[in-house]
Design a protein around this motif. Structure first.
Motif, PDB file in Angstrom:
ATOM      1  N   THR A 191       0.808  -1.220   0.000  1.00  0.00           N
ATOM      2  CA  THR A 191       0.000   0.000   0.000  1.00  0.00           C
ATOM      3  C   THR A 191       0.842   1.272   0.000  1.00  0.00           C
ATOM      4  O   THR A 191       0.406   2.305  -0.522  1.00  0.00           O
ATOM      5  CB  THR A 191      -0.935   0.029   1.213  1.00  0.00           C
ATOM      6  N   GLY A 192       2.036   1.207   0.564  1.00  0.00           N
ATOM      7  CA  GLY A 192       2.884   2.386   0.656  1.00  0.00           C
ATOM      8  C   GLY A 192       3.196   3.022  -0.684  1.00  0.00           C
ATOM      9  O   GLY A 192       2.985   4.241  -0.869  1.00  0.00           O
ATOM     10  N   PRO A 193       3.678   2.259  -1.665  1.00  0.00           N
ATOM     11  CA  PRO A 193       3.972   2.851  -2.977  1.00  0.00           C
ATOM     12  C   PRO A 193       2.747   3.446  -3.669  1.00  0.00           C
ATOM     13  O   PRO A 193       2.857   4.426  -4.394  1.00  0.00           O
ATOM     14  CB  PRO A 193       4.531   1.656  -3.763  1.00  0.00           C
ATOM     15  N   ILE A 194       1.580   2.855  -3.435  1.00  0.00           N
ATOM     16  CA  ILE A 194       0.359   3.378  -4.049  1.00  0.00           C
ATOM     17  C   ILE A 194       0.012   4.740  -3.451  1.00  0.00           C
ATOM     18  O   ILE A 194      -0.274   5.705  -4.175  1.00  0.00           O
ATOM     19  CB  ILE A 194      -0.809   2.396  -3.860  1.00  0.00           C
ATOM     20  N   SER A 195       0.059   4.839  -2.128  1.00  0.00           N
ATOM     21  CA  SER A 195      -0.235   6.118  -1.472  1.00  0.00           C
ATOM     22  C   SER A 195       0.753   7.183  -1.896  1.00  0.00           C
ATOM     23  O   SER A 195       0.375   8.332  -2.165  1.00  0.00           O
ATOM     24  CB  SER A 195      -0.195   5.934   0.053  1.00  0.00           C
TER      25      SER A 195
END
Length: 200
Positions: A103-107
């Motif tokens: 989820t980190g790279p998407i955010s």
């Protein structure tokens, strides 16, 4: 962003929209916003490129629609029994979210895109507004328990708590961990208790 249509839940349009949303998120996770393309999303989703262009128009439309769908999803707002623990859990949730390899790279990609494109920026603004609305019970419960002054602005409290984390993540590049999250929560709580965050 062009309209994606409105049909009954489970209809073909809804299934296509969800497939494209999943593909958009996967492409963002792997390639970032810079690598997001309509062709890549079409290939990954199995939706014809012409359909993607017709309904979403561009990568900006794809990103904005993915944010629109995310804003309507439930958010795990903490309910620990005290505002102190609730805020601490909230700020830690932000830290763990950006540290998560999926989820980190998407955010990060969404925030990067919002700085470059007004369409995505508007969608991100709406996304955070939805999150603030969902977190309002956190403050309502605290006021009812006598932990916060009446009239404390829920959105401002959440903004004040998470702002130091976003500053470190996207401005200064300083490390972010649970200690930093806890300090941000404590600072926001002190401001709220002092009446600084009461609605005008």
């Amino acid at each position: 962003m062009t309209s994606t249509g409105a049909v009954r839940p489970g209809g073909r349009t809804a299934r296509v929209r969800e497939a494209v949303r999943r593909a958009t998120l996967a492409e963002l996770a792997e390639k970032g916003y810079e690598g997001l393309t309509v062709e890549g999303v079409a290939l990954r989703s199995g939706v014809h490129k012409t359909t993607v262009y017709r309904r979403w128009g561009s990568v900006e439309g794809l990103a904005a629609d993915a944010l629109d769908l995310a804003g309507g999803e439930p958010w795990p707002v903490p309910d620990t029994g005290t505002i102190e623990e609730d805020l601490r859990e909230l700020t830690r949730l932000v830290v763990t979210g950006f540290a998560d390899p999926e989820t980190g790279p998407i955010s990060t990609a969404f925030i990067s895109a919002s700085a470059r494109n007004p369409v995505v920026a508007g969608a991100l603004h709406a996304f955070f507004a939805a999150r603030h609305e969902q977190s309002a019970p956190l403050v309502t419960r605290a006021v009812e328990r006598g932990e916060l002054p009446v009239g404390t602005d829920a959105a401002d409290l959440v903004r004040t708590a998470v702002a130091p984390l976003y500053y470190r993540l996207f401005i200064s590049g300083e490390p972010v961990d649970e200690r930093v999250a806890d300090r941000a929560a404590a600072a926001a709580l002190a401001a709220a208790r002092a009446g600084v965050l009461q609605e005008p």
